[in-house]
Design an enzyme around this catalytic site. Structure first.
Site, PDB file in Angstrom:
ATOM      1  N   SER A   1      85.619  25.007  39.006  1.00  0.00           N
ATOM      2  CA  SER A   1      85.514  24.422  37.436  1.00  0.00           C
ATOM      3  C   SER A   1      84.630  25.520  37.326  1.00  0.00           C
ATOM      4  CB  SER A   1      84.903  23.019  37.710  1.00  0.00           C
ATOM      5  OG  SER A   1      83.233  23.233  37.872  1.00  0.00           O
TER       6      SER A   1
ATOM      7  N   HIS B   1      77.561  37.974  39.188  1.00  0.00           N
ATOM      8  CA  HIS B   1      77.816  37.186  40.148  1.00  0.00           C
ATOM      9  C   HIS B   1      76.783  35.891  40.117  1.00  0.00           C
ATOM     10  CE1 HIS B   1      78.066  37.338  44.976  1.00  0.00           C
ATOM     11  NE2 HIS B   1      78.275  36.306  44.408  1.00  0.00           N
ATOM     12  N   ASP B   2      77.887  34.452  40.394  1.00  0.00           N
ATOM     13  CA  ASP B   2      77.571  33.333  40.316  1.00  0.00           C
ATOM     14  C   ASP B   2      76.011  33.409  40.958  1.00  0.00           C
ATOM     15  OD1 ASP B   2      78.870  33.117  42.097  1.00  0.00           O
ATOM     16  OD2 ASP B   2      80.128  31.763  41.256  1.00  0.00           O
TER      17      ASP B   2
END
Length: 491
Positions: free
Chosen positions: A12, A238-239
Site C-alpha cells: 500500500s 529507504h523506508d
C-alpha cells in the site's frame, strides 16, 4: 507547521499530513491506496503510473486538508527498484519489481563476474536477488542491456517520483547505500562494481544526504493545485531507514522494522564488514549520519500476505487479524520452516509452498488456517532470534531489548512469540514508523528540532509503546525448539 509524508510499501501507499505545534508531533493519514506487483508474460512490474497518479491525489488532498500552508514534503519507499529516464525526461520502460525472476535466472553468471564474497567486502551489502545490481547485471545478460547505454539517468523509485514532482535528479544516500553498488569509504558508487558489470557511471546522479532540499514543486503542479511552491526534502528515502529514525529505543537495542519484510538490525557508528557479516549475509545500510545500520533481512509478513491472497482468491475472504486469531488457538511448535527459503520469495500459492516444505521436513503438513499461520509466525520469531545472535557475533555487542516498528507491530501474537523466543522485552510501535521518521527528518531540516533523539522523544509522547514481556513458563520449550530450528536451517 505542516508537512506531507509519502510512504510507499509493497502492499500500500500512504500519504500523511504531519503537524508540529507547541512541541507536539501529530500525524494524520489523509490518503491510502493499494499497491502490488503485476505479473505479465512471466515478469513482475510495479504500476509506476498509477503510483504517481495516487501520489498526486494524496498531495492535493493534504493541501486541501491543511489549515495552513504546507512547508515541505518527503518521500520514502521500498528499496532497489528504479526507472530509466531519457535526456528529454521520458520514462523509458516499465519498472520491474525486485521479486522479478530475472536475477535468479542469471545468478550463476552474475556470481562468475564477481563472487558474492568479493561484492560483500566491496559494498558491505547483503547478497540477495532483489538488489539493484542484480537487476542491472541481468539486463546486461539479457537483451535489454542496450537500455543502459541509451538512458540518461537511473533513478530509484523515491528519486523518480521526486523528479516527476520537481524536475530535479538525485540519488538519496540511504536508498543508494543498499543497491550493492555503493562504497561506504567514498560515499559514492563503487567503480569496481560499475566497471565489472558495464554500468555507465553517468547513469547515477550525485548522492545526496538526508535533510537536503531537492527543489520545489513544479510551477505547473502549484498552479493546478492552487498552492504556493514548497520544497521536497530528501528524508531517509529507504523506508526501513525512515522507520529506524522513529524507533524510540536506547543504545544496544535491537530494532525490527516489521512489514512485508522483517528487517532485524542495530545502529552503529559506521560500517561493519568482516568474515562474520559475510558468513551470515548481513547488510550494512546507510542512515542519518552517525546512525549506520547493520541488518539481517528476513522474509517477513510477505508470507502471511500471500497466504491471505491465496485464500481470498479462492473465495475464502479472511483478514490478517482473523488468521492470527486462528493461529492463537492452534497447538504450538508443530511445524517450523525457514522463512528465507527461496521457495517463499516469489508470489504464488503460498499455502501449497508451506505444506510442501513441511511434508519434506516432517512427513506431514499443517491442517487448516490456524496451524499454517502459527507455523509462519513461530518461524519468523525463531529467525529473529537467529538474526540477533548473528548481529551479536559480528559486533561483539551485548544487545538488550527489542523494538518492533511498522505495520507488523500490531501483530500481538508475533510480538509475544518474539519476546518468549528471544528472551527479551519487546516494545511494539509506532505502526506508522516510516512516516514518523520521514517527518522527523523534515523537522530537523527546518531547524524545528535538533536531533534524532529529540524526534524519538516526540514519538514516545505521541505513540506510547505496547510492552510484551518474555514468559518464564515458555522459556524451556522455546530453548528446545530454537535448537531444532537452528538445526533445520543449517541443513
Amino acid at each position: 507547521m505542516n508537512m506531507i509524508a509519502f510512504d510507499l510499501g509493497a502492499s500500500s501507499g500512504k500519504i500523511y499530513l504531519g503537524s508540529f505545534k507547541d512541541n507536539m508531533l501529530n500525524l494524520k493519514e489523509i490518503y491510502r491506496f493499494q499497491n502490488s506487483c503485476i505479473q505479465m508474460n512471466g515478469y513482475l512490474y510495479w504500476d509506476i503510473i498509477s503510483i504517481y497518479a495516487n501520489l498526486e491525489k494524496g498531495i492535493r488532498s493534504c493541501i486541501q486538508e491543511s489549515s495552513e500552508p504546507v512547508v515541505s514534503m518527503g518521500l520514502d519507499t521500498f528499496s532497489n527498484d528504479y526507472g530509466l529516464v531519457s535526456k528529454s525526461g521520458e520514462l523509458l520502460s516499465c519498472v520491474h519489481c525486485y521479486r522479478d525472476k530475472r536475477t535468479q535466472t542469471h545468478r550463476q553468471e552474475i556470481d562468475r563476474i564477481l563472487s558474492a564474497r568479493e561484492r560483500h567486502f566491496l559494498t558491505g551489502n547483503q547478497i540477495a536477488p532483489c538488489n539493484t545490481l542484480m537487476h542491472l547485471a541481468a539486463m546486461r545478460l539479457e537483451d535489454s542491456g542496450f537500455m543502459l547505454d541509451y538512458a540518461d539517468k537511473l533513478l530509484f523509485i523515491p528519486d523518480l517520483l521526486t523528479y516527476f514532482l520537481t524536475g530535479c535528479q538525485i540519488s538519496e544516500y540511504t536508498i543508494a547505500s543498499v543497491s550493492e553498488m555503493f562504497d561506504f569509504k567514498t560515499g559514492s558508487f563503487h567503480p569496481r562494481i560499475l566497471d565489472a558489470y558495464h554500468i555507465p557511471d553517468r547513469l547515477l546522479p550525485t548522492v545526496t544526504m538526508p535533510g537536503t532540499v531537492v527543489g520545489n514543486l513544479s510551477n505547473a503542479l502549484c498552479e493546478e493545485w492552487n498552492t504556493d511552491p514548497f520544497p521536497v526534502i530528501t528524508v531517509c528515502e529507504h523506508d526501513t531507514a525512515s522507520a529506524f529514525v522513529s524507533a524510540p529505543c536506547e543504545e544496544s537495542s535491537v530494532i525490527i522494522s516489521s512489514g512485508t519484510w522483517s528487517l532485524v538490525g542495530i545502529e552503529m557508528d559506521g560500517p561493519v564488514i568482516n568474515e562474520t557479516t559475510c558468513r551470515y549475509n548481513l547488510a550494512n545500510e546507510g542512515g542519518v549520519p552517525g546512525r549506520h545500520r547493520l541488518m539481517k533481512s528476513v522474509m517477513g509478513l510477505w508470507i502471511l500476505q500471500e497466504v491471505q491472497a491465496y485464500y481470498n482468491a479462492i473465495g475464502m475472504d479472511i483478514s490478517i487479524p482473523e488468521m492470527v486469531q486462528k493461529a492463537e488457538a492452534a497447538k504450538p511448535y508443530q511445524y517450523l520452516i525457514d522463512p528465507d527459503d527461496p521457495i517463499f520469495f516469489t508470489p504464488g500459492n503460498m499455502p501449497l509452498h508451506i505444506c510442501k516444505k513441511c511434508e519434506l521436513l516432517y512427513n506431514s503438513a499443517p491442517s487448516g488456517v490456524g496451524e499454517l499461520v502459527r507455523c509462519v509466525l513461530e518461524s519468523l520469531a525463531f529467525k529473529y532470534r537467529w538474526a540477533i545472535e548473528a548481529l551479536k557475533e559480528a559486533t561483539g555487542m551485548s544487545l538488550c531489548d527489542i523494538h518492533i516498528v511498522g505495520g507488523g507491530s500490531n501483530n500481538r501474537l508475533l510480538n509475544q512469540l518474539t519476546a518468549d523466543i528471544c528472551h527479551r522485552t519487546v516494545y511494539a510501535g509506532p505502526e506508522n514508523a516510516a512516516a514518523m521518521g520521514n517527518v522527523i527528518v523534515q523537522l530537523i531540516a527546518h531547524g524545528q528540532i535538533k536531533s534524532i533523539e529529540e524526534g524519538r522523544s516526540l514519538v514516545k509522547e505521541t505513540c506510547p509503546a505496547v510492552v510484551f514481556y518474555p514468559r518464564e513458563a515458555e522459556a524451556e520449550a522455546c530453548e528446545e525448539q530454537y535448537k531444532k530450528f537452528v538445526e533445520l536451517i543449517s541443513k
